[in-house]
Design a protein around this motif. Structure first.
Motif, mmCIF file in Angstrom:
data_model
loop_
_atom_site.group_PDB
_atom_site.id
_atom_site.type_symbol
_atom_site.label_atom_id
_atom_site.label_comp_id
_atom_site.label_asym_id
_atom_site.label_seq_id
_atom_site.Cartn_x
_atom_site.Cartn_y
_atom_site.Cartn_z
ATOM 1 N N LYS A 98 -17.274 -34.894 28.439
ATOM 2 C CA LYS A 98 -16.753 -34.885 29.799
ATOM 3 C C LYS A 98 -17.867 -35.227 30.771
ATOM 4 O O LYS A 98 -19.047 -35.159 30.440
ATOM 5 C CB LYS A 98 -16.178 -33.519 30.145
ATOM 6 N N GLU A 99 -17.465 -35.590 31.982
ATOM 7 C CA GLU A 99 -18.417 -35.827 33.060
ATOM 8 C C GLU A 99 -18.650 -34.507 33.786
ATOM 9 O O GLU A 99 -17.698 -33.814 34.132
ATOM 10 C CB GLU A 99 -17.879 -36.849 34.048
ATOM 11 N N ASN A 100 -19.902 -34.169 33.996
ATOM 12 C CA ASN A 100 -20.254 -33.015 34.810
ATOM 13 C C ASN A 100 -20.790 -33.562 36.122
ATOM 14 O O ASN A 100 -21.941 -33.982 36.209
ATOM 15 C CB ASN A 100 -21.307 -32.156 34.103
ATOM 16 N N THR A 101 -19.930 -33.605 37.137
ATOM 17 C CA THR A 101 -20.321 -34.215 38.403
ATOM 18 C C THR A 101 -21.406 -33.418 39.117
ATOM 19 O O THR A 101 -22.204 -33.986 39.848
ATOM 20 C CB THR A 101 -19.096 -34.404 39.331
ATOM 21 N N ASN A 102 -21.463 -32.108 38.900
ATOM 22 C CA ASN A 102 -22.515 -31.292 39.526
ATOM 23 C C ASN A 102 -23.892 -31.660 38.997
ATOM 24 O O ASN A 102 -24.872 -31.648 39.735
ATOM 25 C CB ASN A 102 -22.263 -29.800 39.298
ATOM 26 N N HIS A 105 -24.144 -36.060 34.897
ATOM 27 C CA HIS A 105 -24.301 -36.571 33.534
ATOM 28 C C HIS A 105 -23.047 -36.234 32.717
ATOM 29 O O HIS A 105 -22.169 -35.526 33.189
ATOM 30 C CB HIS A 105 -25.562 -36.015 32.859
ATOM 31 N N ARG A 106 -23.013 -36.765 31.514
ATOM 32 C CA ARG A 106 -21.944 -36.413 30.578
ATOM 33 C C ARG A 106 -22.456 -35.340 29.641
ATOM 34 O O ARG A 106 -23.661 -35.232 29.381
ATOM 35 C CB ARG A 106 -21.493 -37.633 29.778
ATOM 36 N N GLU A 107 -21.534 -34.552 29.098
ATOM 37 C CA GLU A 107 -21.921 -33.512 28.146
ATOM 38 C C GLU A 107 -20.781 -33.229 27.180
ATOM 39 O O GLU A 107 -19.613 -33.496 27.463
ATOM 40 C CB GLU A 107 -22.373 -32.238 28.864
ATOM 41 N N ILE A 108 -21.163 -32.680 26.030
ATOM 42 C CA ILE A 108 -20.209 -32.205 25.033
ATOM 43 C C ILE A 108 -20.677 -30.827 24.581
ATOM 44 O O ILE A 108 -21.875 -30.605 24.388
ATOM 45 C CB ILE A 108 -20.064 -33.190 23.851
ATOM 46 N N TYR A 124 -29.426 -38.154 33.346
ATOM 47 C CA TYR A 124 -28.984 -38.019 34.725
ATOM 48 C C TYR A 124 -28.430 -39.360 35.202
ATOM 49 O O TYR A 124 -28.991 -40.421 34.945
ATOM 50 C CB TYR A 124 -30.158 -37.591 35.606
ATOM 51 N N GLY A 125 -27.301 -39.301 35.866
ATOM 52 C CA GLY A 125 -26.674 -40.502 36.393
ATOM 53 C C GLY A 125 -25.750 -41.213 35.404
ATOM 54 O O GLY A 125 -25.109 -42.188 35.748
ATOM 55 N N ASP A 126 -25.669 -40.707 34.172
ATOM 56 C CA ASP A 126 -24.838 -41.315 33.124
ATOM 57 C C ASP A 126 -23.425 -40.767 33.241
ATOM 58 O O ASP A 126 -23.036 -39.859 32.538
ATOM 59 C CB ASP A 126 -25.428 -41.014 31.751
#
Length: 129
Positions: A98-102, A105-108, A124-126
């Motif tokens: 998912k995208e973590n807008t805070n 970046h993306r994370e799983i 960062y910024g991905d």
């Protein structure tokens, strides 16, 4: 300074294989009681068998969940590859990718073989999925 977290596990070789596959790292020690996992020439994680060496502050293997309140968080330049590696071994996915807008970046979020929560975050910024 660099963090070198150590987690207690039931089966060091099995946990080592899981982390090597998901994180794309290598064994730096090997063995049934203790392991060092290496990425880019640096130790990123240590694995220790619960019953081995009698460390007083290791915790109690009968009390679950392990690591309550602790997340094993890894930054990865190759986020998409990490997601593919996790899927290849049918890792338990708790959230994402998912995208973590805070954090921009993306994370799983995954659960490892012993129940620890493992998060892999992209650069960062991905934010493009």
């Amino acid at each position: 300074m660099q963090a070198q977290p150590l987690i207690a596990v039931r089966d060091v070789p099995a946990a080592s294989r899981w982390y090597q596959q998901v994180l794309g790292c290598q064994s730096g020690h090997g063995g049934n009681d203790y392991e060092q996992l290496i990425h880019g020439g640096r130790m990123i994680l240590q694995l220790h068998r619960w019953e081995s060496h009698g460390h007083a502050h290791m915790g109690n293997p009968d009390v679950r969940p392990y690591g309550n309140g602790v997340l094993l968080w890894f930054y990865s330049e190759d986020f998409d590859d990490a997601v593919e590696r996790a899927a290849a071994i049918s890792a338990t996915v708790l959230e994402g990718p998912k995208e973590n807008t805070n954090a921009s970046h993306r994370e799983i979020w995954l659960r490892d073989l012993d129940g620890y929560v493992v998060v892999i975050a992209g650069p960062y910024g991905d934010m493009g999925m």
